[in-house]
Design an enzyme around this catalytic site. Sequence first.
Site, PDB file in Angstrom:
ATOM      1  N   GLY A   1       0.819  -1.217   0.000  1.00 14.36           N
ATOM      2  CA  GLY A   1       0.000   0.000   0.000  1.00 14.36           C
ATOM      3  C   GLY A   1       0.849   1.262   0.000  1.00 14.36           C
ATOM      4  O   GLY A   1       1.960   1.275   0.518  1.00 14.36           O
TER       5      GLY A   1
ATOM      6  N   ASP B   1       5.394  -8.018   5.428  1.00 14.25           N
ATOM      7  CA  ASP B   1       5.403  -9.142   4.477  1.00 14.25           C
ATOM      8  C   ASP B   1       6.466  -8.952   3.395  1.00 14.25           C
ATOM      9  O   ASP B   1       7.197  -9.886   3.065  1.00 14.25           O
ATOM     10  CB  ASP B   1       4.024  -9.287   3.795  1.00 14.25           C
ATOM     11  CG  ASP B   1       3.027  -9.981   4.715  1.00 14.25           C
ATOM     12  OD1 ASP B   1       3.457 -10.841   5.500  1.00 14.25           O
ATOM     13  OD2 ASP B   1       1.832  -9.642   4.649  1.00 14.25           O
TER      14      ASP B   1
ATOM     15  N   LYS C   1       8.222   0.598   5.444  1.00 14.83           N
ATOM     16  CA  LYS C   1       7.130   1.423   4.932  1.00 14.83           C
ATOM     17  C   LYS C   1       5.801   0.879   5.393  1.00 14.83           C
ATOM     18  O   LYS C   1       5.595  -0.330   5.357  1.00 14.83           O
ATOM     19  CB  LYS C   1       7.179   1.389   3.404  1.00 14.83           C
ATOM     20  CG  LYS C   1       5.988   1.971   2.710  1.00 14.83           C
ATOM     21  CD  LYS C   1       5.242   1.001   1.782  1.00 14.83           C
ATOM     22  CE  LYS C   1       4.469  -0.062   2.493  1.00 14.83           C
ATOM     23  NZ  LYS C   1       3.535  -0.821   1.682  1.00 14.83           N
TER      24      LYS C   1
ATOM     25  N   ASP D   1       0.314   1.889   8.453  1.00 15.85           N
ATOM     26  CA  ASP D   1      -0.295   1.179   9.580  1.00 15.85           C
ATOM     27  C   ASP D   1       0.536   1.276  10.865  1.00 15.85           C
ATOM     28  O   ASP D   1       0.025   1.050  11.957  1.00 15.85           O
ATOM     29  CB  ASP D   1      -0.506  -0.299   9.236  1.00 15.85           C
ATOM     30  CG  ASP D   1      -1.556  -0.498   8.150  1.00 15.85           C
ATOM     31  OD1 ASP D   1      -2.055   0.516   7.628  1.00 15.85           O
ATOM     32  OD2 ASP D   1      -1.873  -1.655   7.832  1.00 15.85           O
TER      33      ASP D   1
HETATM   34  P1  FBP Z   1       0.646  -1.939   3.620  1.00 17.24           P
HETATM   35  O1  FBP Z   1       0.630  -2.815   4.834  1.00 17.24           O
HETATM   36  O2  FBP Z   1       1.040  -2.632   2.387  1.00 17.24           O
HETATM   37  O3  FBP Z   1       1.465  -0.710   3.859  1.00 17.24           O
HETATM   38  O4  FBP Z   1      -0.827  -1.417   3.324  1.00 17.24           O
HETATM   39  C1  FBP Z   1      -1.615  -0.989   4.358  1.00 17.24           C
HETATM   40  C2  FBP Z   1      -3.000  -0.583   3.942  1.00 17.24           C
HETATM   41  O5  FBP Z   1      -3.069   0.787   3.665  1.00 17.24           O
HETATM   42  C3  FBP Z   1      -3.982  -0.978   5.047  1.00 17.24           C
HETATM   43  O6  FBP Z   1      -4.106   0.041   5.974  1.00 17.24           O
HETATM   44  C4  FBP Z   1      -5.226  -1.315   4.279  1.00 17.24           C
HETATM   45  O7  FBP Z   1      -5.986  -2.309   4.907  1.00 17.24           O
HETATM   46  C5  FBP Z   1      -4.712  -1.867   2.995  1.00 17.24           C
HETATM   47  O8  FBP Z   1      -3.453  -1.289   2.787  1.00 17.24           O
HETATM   48  C6  FBP Z   1      -5.616  -1.568   1.841  1.00 17.24           C
HETATM   49  O9  FBP Z   1      -5.145  -2.231   0.729  1.00 17.24           O
HETATM   50  P2  FBP Z   1      -5.539  -1.875  -0.760  1.00 17.24           P
HETATM   51  O10 FBP Z   1      -4.695  -0.708  -1.142  1.00 17.24           O
HETATM   52  O11 FBP Z   1      -5.136  -3.084  -1.509  1.00 17.24           O
HETATM   53  O12 FBP Z   1      -6.979  -1.542  -0.786  1.00 17.24           O
END
Ligand code: FBP
Length: 561
Positions: free
Chosen positions: A81, A176, A202, A205
Amino acid sequence: MADISPLQKARAAYRPKLPPVFAGSGPFVQASEGPRTRPVADVEAIQAMFPHSCGKPVVAFEAGVRDGRGPLKVGVVLSGGQAPGGHNVIAGVFDALRAMNPGSTLYGFLGGPSGLTDNKYKLLDDATIDAYRNTGGFDIIGSGRTKLETEEQFVQVAANCEALGIGALIIIGGDDSNTNACLLAEFLQRQGRPITVVGCPKTIDGDLKNERIAASFGFDTATKVYSELIGNIERDANSAKKYWHFIKLMGRSASHIALECALQTHPTVALISEEVSAEKQTLRQIVERIAGLVRERFARRKKFGVVLIPEGLVEFIPETKRLISELNELLAKKSDTGRHFDSLASMDDKLQFVNSRLTPASAQVLGSLPGTVRMQLLLDRDEHGNVPVSQIETEKLLIDLVGDRIKEWNSPYKDEADKDKRIPFNGQSHFFGYEGRCAAPSNFDADYSYSLGYTAACLAAAGKTGYMACVGNLARPAGEWTAGGIPLTMMMNMEMRKGKSHPVIRKALVRLDGAPFRAFAAQRDAWAMEDAFRFPGPIQYFGPAEVCDATTLTLKLEAGQ
Ligand code: FBP
């Protein structure tokens, strides 16, 4: 030239602050090694799986002397994300590489980790980097959630890098992605292929942190954006005095975002998933608590309030957690049941199929949820097999259930003469997530992410493979920051994923004995009744340091300030 806003223009000229170790001779630093390290848990299992990476020492950079280093070829990838600061990490890498040798080359792999396997990249030059300095977003090269985990993929990545002459890869991602960076680093060492892999922390969250990595970049800006919006809503609630605002806040799993926003804005209620889980609170109990507060505040002539809800809540309430884990297993993409489920055309058939396979308790929970939420729970799983919690409308679910409870309390007062005894409840729902992920980075995130990029380039140049870039002393001004690296294996333990034990970087959940939660718990009862709303206002990019450079309360409290 593109029509950019005056703020974009001014912001493009911002020069991010760096840790002082880079002040003298720039990226020409020396790596001093500390003692050998150990994984956070399951030491033997991690050692057995990462014989080349496990146990490496922590590295701290000290000022070095400028030398006649040859040009380097480095690849960079954005994973997962978006988080404010991603572009500055890349700018930091670029500037450090060019300062080491102007002939150095930076390859940006496109669309996330799949760019590495598919060999999709673009060369990053001065003009491209300059157009993205201090901007939000990941659009410079894009991002993706493909998991790099199989030997086949690693072989492909190695071949692609070798063909381009790339000697180091910098992977910018969350827990991950950095777990996978570690697997790749181990594979490359085992095969004797001289490609260094370095990770950067990064995620908005805020759950990729430990005693050495105090924060992931992006958390500061995202929580500032959400806190501004929450503050605005609190003002509106306190002005109109007729709505209960239910605000869901992003954060897939941990509640760090909700907690930081609560500390910043003093809402009427803030739910913290980790507390819900520790106290094994049921959905009914949560609803009862909020409804009780609506009633109590009405008794004090207050018909409004603001409730913060962490996005991951449903995965922490024991009964919905069990339901989701059963559903994740049933709907897993490669399983027979998952394939059968996908082949069913109508929602009724899908529901019937799922119900016939869930345990009776979970089937009952699913049946008790409103139809829209039921459907959201059956949405496609992500690459990691998880339900997309950002698409489950917990905020609407809670409004519905609290509304139902209040209707029950109001039911004896049907007569017009009793109308003043009826508790009014008008819910408004909001979800703040995507609004904050691509905001222009705050000064803290602009400085921190640029410093991470610079540090990552130095680790790459020093051949420190399987390390995460680490900028220390973050709760102090940038003039006191340190730079170095920690072995990725140091953050690892074994966890069950899809029924199998896997090595993974341990996710940092909110600690109920931690200073941020304790500060919140000490004040929340007063906030519930007194309308002590706090209004942080918008991010300030220019002005006094105490306004513009201030970081999160979470970071300060965790640092004991
Ligand atoms: P990362 O853990 O990859 O940084 O992403 C976090 C996040 O923003 C979460 O807060 C949210 O649940 C998720 O990505 C949303 O994912 P998507 O962008 O696939 O809708």
